[in-house]
Design a protein around this motif. Structure first.
Motif, PDB file in Angstrom:
ATOM      1  N   UNK A 111      24.422  36.006  52.428  1.00 22.21           N
ATOM      2  CA  UNK A 111      25.353  35.481  53.410  1.00 22.21           C
ATOM      3  C   UNK A 111      24.903  35.675  54.839  1.00 22.21           C
ATOM      4  N   UNK A 112      23.808  36.403  55.028  1.00 24.57           N
ATOM      5  CA  UNK A 112      23.302  36.669  56.381  1.00 24.57           C
ATOM      6  C   UNK A 112      21.911  36.082  56.556  1.00 24.57           C
ATOM      7  N   UNK A 113      20.975  36.507  55.727  1.00 26.60           N
ATOM      8  CA  UNK A 113      19.622  35.945  55.753  1.00 26.60           C
ATOM      9  C   UNK A 113      19.504  34.743  54.827  1.00 26.60           C
ATOM     10  N   UNK A 114      20.203  34.776  53.696  1.00 26.13           N
ATOM     11  CA  UNK A 114      20.126  33.684  52.730  1.00 26.13           C
ATOM     12  C   UNK A 114      21.525  33.144  52.434  1.00 26.13           C
ATOM     13  N   UNK A 115      21.584  31.842  52.175  1.00 29.20           N
ATOM     14  CA  UNK A 115      22.864  31.187  51.884  1.00 29.20           C
ATOM     15  C   UNK A 115      23.132  31.266  50.390  1.00 29.20           C
ATOM     16  N   UNK A 116      23.459  32.473  49.943  1.00 27.40           N
ATOM     17  CA  UNK A 116      23.650  32.718  48.511  1.00 27.40           C
ATOM     18  C   UNK A 116      25.113  32.751  48.094  1.00 27.40           C
ATOM     19  N   UNK A 117      25.988  33.114  49.006  1.00 31.54           N
ATOM     20  CA  UNK A 117      27.393  33.312  48.635  1.00 31.54           C
ATOM     21  C   UNK A 117      28.031  32.029  48.102  1.00 31.54           C
ATOM     22  N   UNK A 118      27.736  30.881  48.713  1.00 33.10           N
ATOM     23  CA  UNK A 118      28.364  29.621  48.297  1.00 33.10           C
ATOM     24  C   UNK A 118      27.951  29.187  46.893  1.00 33.10           C
ATOM     25  N   UNK A 168      30.450  29.047  43.639  1.00 31.92           N
ATOM     26  CA  UNK A 168      30.638  27.805  42.893  1.00 31.92           C
ATOM     27  C   UNK A 168      30.318  27.994  41.414  1.00 31.92           C
ATOM     28  N   UNK A 169      29.272  28.777  41.119  1.00 34.34           N
ATOM     29  CA  UNK A 169      28.891  29.024  39.729  1.00 34.34           C
ATOM     30  C   UNK A 169      29.965  29.824  38.994  1.00 34.34           C
ATOM     31  N   UNK A 170      30.566  30.805  39.653  1.00 31.12           N
ATOM     32  CA  UNK A 170      31.621  31.596  39.020  1.00 31.12           C
ATOM     33  C   UNK A 170      32.874  30.762  38.792  1.00 31.12           C
ATOM     34  N   UNK A 171      33.217  29.915  39.740  1.00 32.13           N
ATOM     35  CA  UNK A 171      34.404  29.067  39.582  1.00 32.13           C
ATOM     36  C   UNK A 171      34.223  28.106  38.410  1.00 32.13           C
ATOM     37  N   UNK A 172      33.012  27.546  38.286  1.00 35.29           N
ATOM     38  CA  UNK A 172      32.737  26.628  37.179  1.00 35.29           C
ATOM     39  C   UNK A 172      32.725  27.368  35.839  1.00 35.29           C
ATOM     40  N   UNK A 173      32.172  28.571  35.826  1.00 26.75           N
ATOM     41  CA  UNK A 173      32.143  29.360  34.593  1.00 26.75           C
ATOM     42  C   UNK A 173      33.558  29.739  34.163  1.00 26.75           C
ATOM     43  N   UNK A 174      34.423  30.033  35.137  1.00 28.03           N
ATOM     44  CA  UNK A 174      35.813  30.360  34.813  1.00 28.03           C
ATOM     45  C   UNK A 174      36.522  29.174  34.176  1.00 28.03           C
ATOM     46  N   UNK A 205      40.563  34.221  45.415  1.00 22.81           N
ATOM     47  CA  UNK A 205      40.379  35.277  44.418  1.00 22.81           C
ATOM     48  C   UNK A 205      38.926  35.749  44.399  1.00 22.81           C
ATOM     49  N   UNK A 206      37.987  34.798  44.424  1.00 24.72           N
ATOM     50  CA  UNK A 206      36.577  35.185  44.378  1.00 24.72           C
ATOM     51  C   UNK A 206      36.167  35.956  45.631  1.00 24.72           C
ATOM     52  N   UNK A 247      31.623  46.977  41.413  1.00 25.53           N
ATOM     53  CA  UNK A 247      32.979  46.706  41.896  1.00 25.53           C
ATOM     54  C   UNK A 247      33.342  45.243  41.697  1.00 25.53           C
ATOM     55  N   UNK A 248      32.385  44.351  41.929  1.00 25.61           N
ATOM     56  CA  UNK A 248      32.626  42.922  41.713  1.00 25.61           C
ATOM     57  C   UNK A 248      32.927  42.642  40.241  1.00 25.61           C
ATOM     58  N   UNK A 249      32.175  43.297  39.366  1.00 25.89           N
ATOM     59  CA  UNK A 249      32.377  43.118  37.927  1.00 25.89           C
ATOM     60  C   UNK A 249      33.789  43.520  37.520  1.00 25.89           C
ATOM     61  N   UNK A 250      34.269  44.616  38.066  1.00 28.50           N
ATOM     62  CA  UNK A 250      35.609  45.092  37.736  1.00 28.50           C
ATOM     63  C   UNK A 250      36.674  44.079  38.158  1.00 28.50           C
ATOM     64  N   UNK A 251      36.526  43.524  39.355  1.00 37.22           N
ATOM     65  CA  UNK A 251      37.493  42.544  39.864  1.00 37.22           C
ATOM     66  C   UNK A 251      37.448  41.266  39.042  1.00 37.22           C
ATOM     67  N   UNK A 252      36.241  40.760  38.793  1.00 34.34           N
ATOM     68  CA  UNK A 252      36.105  39.503  38.063  1.00 34.34           C
ATOM     69  C   UNK A 252      36.568  39.639  36.612  1.00 34.34           C
ATOM     70  N   UNK A 253      36.276  40.770  36.008  1.00 36.88           N
ATOM     71  CA  UNK A 253      36.730  40.988  34.625  1.00 36.88           C
ATOM     72  C   UNK A 253      38.248  40.942  34.547  1.00 36.88           C
ATOM     73  N   UNK A 254      38.909  41.520  35.529  1.00 34.39           N
ATOM     74  CA  UNK A 254      40.373  41.499  35.553  1.00 34.39           C
ATOM     75  C   UNK A 254      40.899  40.083  35.751  1.00 34.39           C
ATOM     76  N   UNK A 255      40.229  39.314  36.612  1.00 36.58           N
ATOM     77  CA  UNK A 255      40.663  37.945  36.888  1.00 36.58           C
ATOM     78  C   UNK A 255      40.418  37.012  35.699  1.00 36.58           C
ATOM     79  N   UNK A 256      39.358  37.296  34.935  1.00 42.25           N
ATOM     80  CA  UNK A 256      38.974  36.409  33.841  1.00 42.25           C
ATOM     81  C   UNK A 256      39.573  36.804  32.488  1.00 42.25           C
ATOM     82  N   UNK A 257      40.160  37.986  32.404  1.00 45.37           N
ATOM     83  CA  UNK A 257      40.815  38.361  31.159  1.00 45.37           C
ATOM     84  C   UNK A 257      40.115  39.417  30.338  1.00 45.37           C
TER      85      UNK A 257
END
Length: 229
Positions: free
Chosen positions: A11-18, A22-28, A39-40, A50-60
């Motif tokens: 998000x600073x040196x490389x445009x990776x966040x977007x 998008x990949x996580x939203x499509x996978x969901x 949410x993401x 920490x991200x894994x914990x949040x996403x696991x809760x959001x995805x079930x």
């Protein structure tokens, strides 16, 4: 004013966040779950655990997370399939220009990223940026990632520079908190998730892009400018 610069990566040196979001939203969606941008964004700037914990809760749960994670990995790897050597993620505007300027000034630079050391080297290597940095500190090399100051303290230690003599370039709230806690001054270049006013108010400077930092170099690094002259 400063002797060294330490950069966040995603998000600073490389445009990776977007593309990652998008990949996580499509996978969901393959799990019949509508994962919203808001949410993401809870995961932006956090360490992988920490991200894994949040996403696991959001995805079930853990099984759903693993299913989605494998799809995200496959989707992002498609950009490098069949021997294609294109960068996995594009470079952010102004990043190459600023790093080249720092190299010309003899400014010592490091990366402090919540991504693993291997991910840092792979992403920056694909963009031919590794040679701009003397040191790297990855999220897998410290016990606690951002907003804990450990990553910035490790990067400064590996540079051999007092944190108080370093400026940090960050895009996220947690990254800025980590740099501030480590004793660095922080230049914020917001990306997907704009830091709150409480963090913006503590920033040394706020820029629209890394390109805008170029005009400030004579003031921020006067000793190096004088040495070059």
């Amino acid at each position: 004013m400063f002797a060294a610069a330490i950069f966040d990566m995603d998000g600073l040196l490389i445009d990776s966040e977007r593309p990652i979001m998008a990949a996580w939203i499509e996978a969901a969606r393959t799990l019949d779950i509508e994962l919203s941008h808001a949410q993401y964004l809870q995961c932006v700037g956090l360490a992988m655990a920490e991200s894994k914990q949040i996403l696991a809760a959001l995805l079930g749960g853990a099984a759903a997370y693993q299913h989605a994670a494998s799809q995200v990995t496959a989707a992002l790897q498609l950009q490098r399939a069949d021997g294609d050597l294109r960068p996995l993620f594009p470079i952010k505007p102004g990043a190459a220009e600023l790093l080249t300027a720092f190299r010309g000034l003899g400014t010592r630079c490091a990366v402090a990223s919540s991504s693993t050391r291997g991910q840092i080297e792979a992403c920056l290597g694909s963009l031919d940026l590794l040679h701009h940095f003397e040191a790297f500190a990855g999220g897998d090399e410290v016990a606690r990632a951002k907003p804990d100051p450990a990553l910035y303290l490790l990067a400064a230690e590996r540079l051999g520079v007092d944190p108080a003599e370093c400026v940090a370039f960050e895009d996220s709230e947690n990254g800025a908190k980590a740099a501030l806690a480590a004793g660095l001054r922080v230049v914020i270049v917001p990306d997907l998730k704009h830091p709150p006013e409480s963090i913006i108010g503590q920033a040394f400077h706020v820029l629209d892009s890394l390109h805008d930092a170029m005009a400030h170099l004579p003031l921020w690094f006067p000793a190096l400018e004088q040495k070059r002259a």
